[in-house]
Design a protein around this motif. Sequence first.
Motif, PDB file in Angstrom:
ATOM      1  N   ASN A 104       0.802  -1.236   0.000  1.00  0.00           N
ATOM      2  CA  ASN A 104       0.000   0.000   0.000  1.00  0.00           C
ATOM      3  C   ASN A 104       0.827   1.275   0.000  1.00  0.00           C
ATOM      4  OD1 ASN A 104      -2.265  -1.618   0.043  1.00  0.00           O
ATOM      5  ND2 ASN A 104      -2.625  -1.389   2.224  1.00  0.00           N
ATOM      6  N   TYR A 105       2.002   1.241  -0.605  1.00  0.00           N
ATOM      7  CA  TYR A 105       2.814   2.454  -0.717  1.00  0.00           C
ATOM      8  C   TYR A 105       2.259   3.264  -1.884  1.00  0.00           C
ATOM      9  CZ  TYR A 105       6.872   5.515  -0.781  1.00  0.00           C
ATOM     10  OH  TYR A 105       7.691   6.618  -0.738  1.00  0.00           O
ATOM     11  N   LEU A 106       1.582   4.360  -1.554  1.00  0.00           N
ATOM     12  CA  LEU A 106       0.779   5.096  -2.529  1.00  0.00           C
ATOM     13  C   LEU A 106       1.530   5.559  -3.783  1.00  0.00           C
ATOM     14  CD1 LEU A 106      -1.549   7.077  -0.128  1.00  0.00           C
ATOM     15  CD2 LEU A 106      -2.255   5.412  -1.852  1.00  0.00           C
ATOM     16  N   PRO A 107       2.735   6.113  -3.683  1.00  0.00           N
ATOM     17  CA  PRO A 107       3.420   6.522  -4.912  1.00  0.00           C
ATOM     18  C   PRO A 107       3.586   5.374  -5.907  1.00  0.00           C
ATOM     19  CG  PRO A 107       4.496   7.498  -3.018  1.00  0.00           C
ATOM     20  CD  PRO A 107       3.500   6.503  -2.477  1.00  0.00           C
ATOM     21  N   ALA A 108       3.830   4.170  -5.384  1.00  0.00           N
ATOM     22  CA  ALA A 108       3.988   3.007  -6.257  1.00  0.00           C
ATOM     23  C   ALA A 108       2.655   2.585  -6.866  1.00  0.00           C
ATOM     24  CB  ALA A 108       4.602   1.849  -5.482  1.00  0.00           C
ATOM     25  N   VAL A 109       1.592   2.666  -6.090  1.00  0.00           N
ATOM     26  CA  VAL A 109       0.258   2.311  -6.596  1.00  0.00           C
ATOM     27  C   VAL A 109      -0.120   3.226  -7.758  1.00  0.00           C
ATOM     28  CG1 VAL A 109      -2.181   2.093  -6.028  1.00  0.00           C
ATOM     29  CG2 VAL A 109      -0.468   1.461  -4.327  1.00  0.00           C
ATOM     30  N   ILE A 110       0.095   4.531  -7.570  1.00  0.00           N
ATOM     31  CA  ILE A 110      -0.228   5.501  -8.617  1.00  0.00           C
ATOM     32  C   ILE A 110       0.663   5.301  -9.838  1.00  0.00           C
ATOM     33  CG2 ILE A 110      -0.177   7.947  -9.231  1.00  0.00           C
ATOM     34  CD1 ILE A 110      -2.543   7.297  -7.543  1.00  0.00           C
ATOM     35  N   ALA A 111       1.954   5.080  -9.603  1.00  0.00           N
ATOM     36  CA  ALA A 111       2.894   4.900 -10.713  1.00  0.00           C
ATOM     37  C   ALA A 111       2.515   3.690 -11.565  1.00  0.00           C
ATOM     38  CB  ALA A 111       4.318   4.745 -10.180  1.00  0.00           C
TER      39      ALA A 111
END
Length: 233
Positions: A104-111
């Motif tokens: 759930n690391y958001l920058p990775a999810v968005i990327a």
Amino acid sequence: MVGFMASAGIVSSMRGQHAAKPESIESAAVAPPVQDTDDDPEETQAEAELPENLKIMAKTYRAAAKKGDVIAQYELGKLYFQGKGVHQNVRMSATWWKKAADKNYLPAVIALGKLYAHDHKDVLEEDNLPGPKVGMKSNSKMAFKFYQNAADLGDAEGENLVAVAFSEGRGTRKDMKEAVKYWKKAAEKGQKDAMKSLIKAYQSGKGIKKDSEKAAYWQKKLDHGDKGQKDDD
């Protein structure tokens, strides 16, 4: 050299930012079409000629990433995307971003969502990078899944991207009411693109009742850089 080793220190100094929530994201069971491995491609002659300081930075991130550090996993994915310190390999970017996204690391999810959407120019917005010469097949449904995951975790950018997907019918059904719902959520958190879209919705009456006063309210918030109060329409 000191500067690059110091930059690698963000692996520990940034810990706690974009904190992962304990629950797993829905798409965790849907792996990108890459082998989930810690092994890196053999070093090519072109990679061997890369600046030594960048190679050291990549090795520093890789060591931490292999130990499960989500920030290092995300940063290593960025290096593969940019071709800095390693040979450019978008599929390896997806591999490392997926590991971080599973936590759930958001920058990775968005990327990952942007990568599947082939929105390469915006995958790493802070760098304003052109699209890589190598990549992955676009998959709008997978992109939407990752955007939805980010939105479910309360991320304003994820909420805006979900809204855009609903407004265009990209990766999901076309549904202006759903689009407006997510634009409101993101706008209430100060997401500027969502504010702009919400203003247009109130002006046009698409997905919501036409309301010039509401449009003016959000325009004022946008102009002053303010977050809006909860919109109950």
